[in-house]
Design a protein around this motif. Structure first.
Motif, PDB file in Angstrom:
ATOM      1  N   CYS A  56       0.787  -1.215  -0.005  1.00 39.52           N
ATOM      2  CA  CYS A  56      -0.170   0.098   0.024  1.00 39.52           C
ATOM      3  C   CYS A  56       0.955   1.323   0.055  1.00 39.52           C
ATOM      4  O   CYS A  56       1.891   1.433   0.804  1.00 39.52           O
ATOM      5  CB  CYS A  56      -0.831  -0.006   1.296  1.00 39.52           C
ATOM      6  N   ARG A  58       0.476   3.995   1.153  1.00 41.41           N
ATOM      7  CA  ARG A  58       0.173   4.692   2.081  1.00 41.41           C
ATOM      8  C   ARG A  58       0.908   4.350   3.423  1.00 41.41           C
ATOM      9  O   ARG A  58       1.717   4.760   4.099  1.00 41.41           O
ATOM     10  CB  ARG A  58      -1.407   5.056   2.427  1.00 41.41           C
ATOM     11  N   CYS A  59       0.139   2.858   3.744  1.00 45.31           N
ATOM     12  CA  CYS A  59       0.781   2.285   5.034  1.00 45.31           C
ATOM     13  C   CYS A  59       1.780   1.276   4.911  1.00 45.31           C
ATOM     14  O   CYS A  59       2.447   1.150   5.812  1.00 45.31           O
ATOM     15  CB  CYS A  59      -0.504   1.670   5.784  1.00 45.31           C
ATOM     16  N   CYS A  71      -4.479   0.321   0.092  1.00 42.95           N
ATOM     17  CA  CYS A  71      -5.278  -0.765   0.625  1.00 42.95           C
ATOM     18  C   CYS A  71      -6.735   0.002   1.270  1.00 42.95           C
ATOM     19  O   CYS A  71      -7.043   1.334   1.186  1.00 42.95           O
ATOM     20  CB  CYS A  71      -4.626  -1.173   2.103  1.00 42.95           C
ATOM     21  N   CYS A  74      -6.711   2.341   4.370  1.00 44.40           N
ATOM     22  CA  CYS A  74      -6.261   3.691   4.084  1.00 44.40           C
ATOM     23  C   CYS A  74      -7.163   4.277   3.213  1.00 44.40           C
ATOM     24  O   CYS A  74      -7.161   5.783   3.412  1.00 44.40           O
ATOM     25  CB  CYS A  74      -4.966   3.580   3.238  1.00 44.40           C
TER      26      CYS A  74
HETATM   27 ZN   LIG Z   1      -2.839   0.988   3.407  1.00 43.02          ZN
END
Ligand SMILES: [Zn+2]
Ligand SMILES: [Zn+2]
Length: 249
Positions: A56, A58-59, A71, A74
């Protein structure tokens, strides 16, 4: 500006020295064969480590849904930081290498994984948005005395040397000791445990830096790095990315 340029030139000189020196032999941490590589992992064992696949954006967790880059968690509830990158899943043998690094001060294990992370981050930052400064996730002074070193700071030194991004070792402070986040039962308890347990360092942590990279060994629950990102953004940071050796679920 002059100070920053000098720091970058010094880092480049250090980098060149490392590239050109004759490397002493060492043993691979996993298969024990002799090698000359600058860190103690042979190419075969390095390739066999639990590398994360598509993650992902983001995370940093491994993606399970095909055709997405963020994901579902997120998308619904994005974390305070902008991105998190780890090369490895916190699985064997990376978990064992990190545990022996942190708890038995096996510095060769930490250094080998740090060199791999540093190489990747330097490459990513050459191609994209380079942070202005690296900040290691701090330990409370009681934990620091017990362990003798802050693993995040040691990782950040290697990443800084490879990438040329300056490091502010005392940029963040852990002002209150907290029990491990993994002992908390849920996100609410984790948030309460960590809230207001960090401070900006005595000197101007942010200064003119707008893009910050937080460095840690393992990101597990994300609550620590999310709390730090929240604090840094409140203090004026525009972008906070996280880089760490391994991502645990
Ligand atoms: Zn994520
Ligand atoms: Zn090996």
């Amino acid at each position: 500006m002059a100070i920053r340029l000098t720091a970058e030139i010094l880092n480049m000189a250090r980098h060149l020295r490392r590239k050109t020196r004759v490397l002493p032999p060492t043993l691979c941490l996993i298969c024990r064969q002799s090698l000359r590589r600058g860190y103690s992992l042979c190419r075969d064992c390095e390739a066999e480590l639990p590398w994360l696949g598509d993650t992902c954006g983001r995370c940093g967790e491994e993606l399970t849904e095909p055709g997405t880059d963020i994901c579902s968690r997120c998308r619904l509830d994005p974390p305070e930081f902008d991105s998190c990158y780890a090369p490895f899943a916190y699985r064997s043998p990376v978990d064992k290498l990190i545990v022996s690094y942190k708890f038995s001060a096996d510095l060769a294990s930490g250094y080998a994984l740090s060199r791999i992370l540093a190489r990747i981050m330097a490459q990513r930052w050459r191609n994209g948005r380079r942070p202005d400064v690296l900040l290691p996730v701090p330990l409370h002074v009681s934990r620091l005395r017990q362990r003798g070193f802050n693993q995040a700071l040691e990782i950040a030194k290697v990443v800084s040397a490879e990438s040329g991004v300056p490091l502010r070792a005392r940029g963040l402070r852990k002002s209150r000791p907290t029990p491990p986040q993994t002992e908390m039962r849920n996100a609410r308890e984790r948030g309460a445990n960590i809230r207001s347990s960090f401070e900006l360092g005595r000197y101007d942590t942010i200064g003119k830096a707008r893009r910050i990279a937080l460095v840690d060994d393992v990101v597990t629950t994300m609550s620590t790095v999310a709390e730090l990102a929240r604090m840094l953004k409140q203090a004026g940071a525009e972008q906070v990315e996280v880089c760490c050796l391994a991502r645990a679920e």
